[in-house]
Design a protein around this motif. Structure first.
Motif, mmCIF file in Angstrom:
data_model
loop_
_atom_site.group_PDB
_atom_site.id
_atom_site.type_symbol
_atom_site.label_atom_id
_atom_site.label_comp_id
_atom_site.label_asym_id
_atom_site.label_seq_id
_atom_site.Cartn_x
_atom_site.Cartn_y
_atom_site.Cartn_z
ATOM 1 N N SER A 120 -45.532 80.177 -94.877
ATOM 2 C CA SER A 120 -44.644 80.515 -93.772
ATOM 3 C C SER A 120 -43.631 79.405 -93.533
ATOM 4 O O SER A 120 -43.980 78.241 -93.454
ATOM 5 C CB SER A 120 -45.452 80.745 -92.503
ATOM 6 O OG SER A 120 -44.586 80.950 -91.417
ATOM 7 N N TYR B 278 -43.230 82.873 -86.291
ATOM 8 C CA TYR B 278 -42.913 84.138 -85.655
ATOM 9 C C TYR B 278 -43.965 84.514 -84.639
ATOM 10 O O TYR B 278 -45.160 84.359 -84.877
ATOM 11 C CB TYR B 278 -42.858 85.256 -86.700
ATOM 12 C CG TYR B 278 -41.616 85.208 -87.559
ATOM 13 C CD1 TYR B 278 -40.368 85.471 -87.012
ATOM 14 C CD2 TYR B 278 -41.702 84.921 -88.918
ATOM 15 C CE1 TYR B 278 -39.233 85.440 -87.795
ATOM 16 C CE2 TYR B 278 -40.577 84.887 -89.706
ATOM 17 C CZ TYR B 278 -39.340 85.146 -89.146
ATOM 18 O OH TYR B 278 -38.230 85.116 -89.919
ATOM 19 N N ASP B 279 -43.520 85.055 -83.506
ATOM 20 C CA ASP B 279 -44.466 85.749 -82.653
ATOM 21 C C ASP B 279 -44.379 87.233 -82.996
ATOM 22 O O ASP B 279 -43.497 87.667 -83.740
ATOM 23 C CB ASP B 279 -44.200 85.486 -81.154
ATOM 24 C CG ASP B 279 -42.807 85.923 -80.746
ATOM 25 O OD1 ASP B 279 -42.131 86.617 -81.531
ATOM 26 O OD2 ASP B 279 -42.384 85.569 -79.644
ATOM 27 N N GLN B 280 -45.317 88.002 -82.459
ATOM 28 C CA GLN B 280 -45.391 89.405 -82.830
ATOM 29 C C GLN B 280 -44.111 90.165 -82.450
ATOM 30 O O GLN B 280 -43.675 91.060 -83.156
ATOM 31 C CB GLN B 280 -46.617 90.033 -82.153
ATOM 32 C CG GLN B 280 -46.941 91.378 -82.714
ATOM 33 C CD GLN B 280 -48.442 91.614 -82.768
ATOM 34 O OE1 GLN B 280 -49.155 91.077 -83.612
ATOM 35 N NE2 GLN B 280 -48.913 92.411 -81.853
ATOM 36 N N HIS C 176 -49.982 87.638 -89.800
ATOM 37 C CA HIS C 176 -49.316 88.064 -88.558
ATOM 38 C C HIS C 176 -49.643 89.506 -88.184
ATOM 39 O O HIS C 176 -49.850 89.809 -87.020
ATOM 40 C CB HIS C 176 -47.796 87.912 -88.698
ATOM 41 C CG HIS C 176 -47.337 86.518 -88.927
ATOM 42 N ND1 HIS C 176 -47.297 85.587 -87.911
ATOM 43 C CD2 HIS C 176 -46.906 85.881 -90.046
ATOM 44 C CE1 HIS C 176 -46.846 84.432 -88.388
ATOM 45 N NE2 HIS C 176 -46.603 84.582 -89.682
#
Lengths: 198, 198
Positions: free
Chosen positions: A9, A13-15, A53
């Protein structure tokens, strides 16, 4: 970057960010044609990293369709959607639906393209149809009240309203020159009064 | 059947029948996702036999898009499209375009889904945009004449008209309960006068 290289990564990132990017990819290439590899590429992460994720593209589709449908259904929970003459309720719902479209343009675009290829899609279609039925019922009531023209079948009237509103996602852009409030005003004005001068 | 078994064909298709079936398959599965094998299966012939009839799926797409665009462009060749006040020309073009949509619903559906993924698609998009520009110009002229409401930007007005008309392909069925002439009447009535009673 070095501390993230273990899972490939380059981004944190968040969802929510992943969901927004995924919806854009679904809309660009079509949900069926989108692979987890394509999503990973759009996110700039490796194919193995994306599974850290999200479990699957189906999961993202479910989140996206729920978002779109929850926002539309919330309109109907507002007291203004169930207060007063049918024509006033109809105006409120049409105006609010246009507002949801301009606010959630990519999510609604995805929802409008669902064709029922899986149980999840069929469930989303059913919720969308239930929302549309509420509007159709308001059209029927308003026509019975004498507020909607009597010379056109209420189903046709409702479909033309859906068509006009739904098409807003094809041209409205949040960073474009037309203000979202003005779009909602314009949709209601044209839907109720037509394009001709008074 | 015996005499056809050499090329695997169980049917005597002419190009028109093949085109109609192919357009339905494109609309159902998406053009990109459709293979010549899928077209052959829909036609009930073998994959090798289909090449006796058509050279490629691109060829069928070109025929289909030409059909849709030629029919739309023919509207503009009619003297009524260039005679009289702009609002009358606009009414004629909107009514005629709705007529083409109901008459060629599967071909127009295909045209409206073209996204510009090849030179052929980009050329079709350009012709579609040119047709829309003619309508947009009529909206601008009619607004300058005072016949179209001045409070809405002419681009928004044109887009809402396109959206309402284009959406007819989503629900109109040639074998359905609503007559095509009535649909065209209704579209013009709602577009010009809105859904409210006078």
């Amino acid at each position: 970057m070095a501390e993230n290289s273990g899972n490939g990564s380059r981004h944190n990132y968040d969802q929510e960010s992943i969901l927004n990017i995924a919806v854009d990819v679904f809309n660009k290439h079509g949900y069926e044609a989108t692979s987890m590899g394509m999503l990973a590429e759009a996110l700039g992460i490796t194919k193995s990293a994306i599974y850290h994720h999200v479990p699957s593209k189906e999961y993202l589709l479910q989140l996206a369709l729920d978002r779109a449908l929850n926002r539309l259904e919330a309109i109907l929970d507002d007291p203004l959607a169930s207060t007063g003459p049918a024509i006033d309720k109809l105006r409120f719902v049409l105006r609010s639906a246009t507002g949801v479209l301009t606010d959630q343009v990519s999510f609604i675009t995805l929802l409008l393209r669902v064709r029922g290829n899986s149980d999840m899609e069929r469930e989303a279609l059913e919720r969308r149809r239930a929302f549309n039925r509420t509007i159709s019922d308001l059209v029927i009531q308003a026509q019975q009240d004498g507020a909607i023209r009597p010379d056109i079948d209420s189903r046709t009237t409702a479909r033309l309203l859906f068509g006009m509103i739904g098409s807003v996602v094809d041209w409205y852009r949040p960073d474009g020159p037309v203000d979202a409030q003005k779009v909602a005003d314009d949709v209601v004005a044209v839907a109720f009064g037509g394009v001709r001068s008074e």
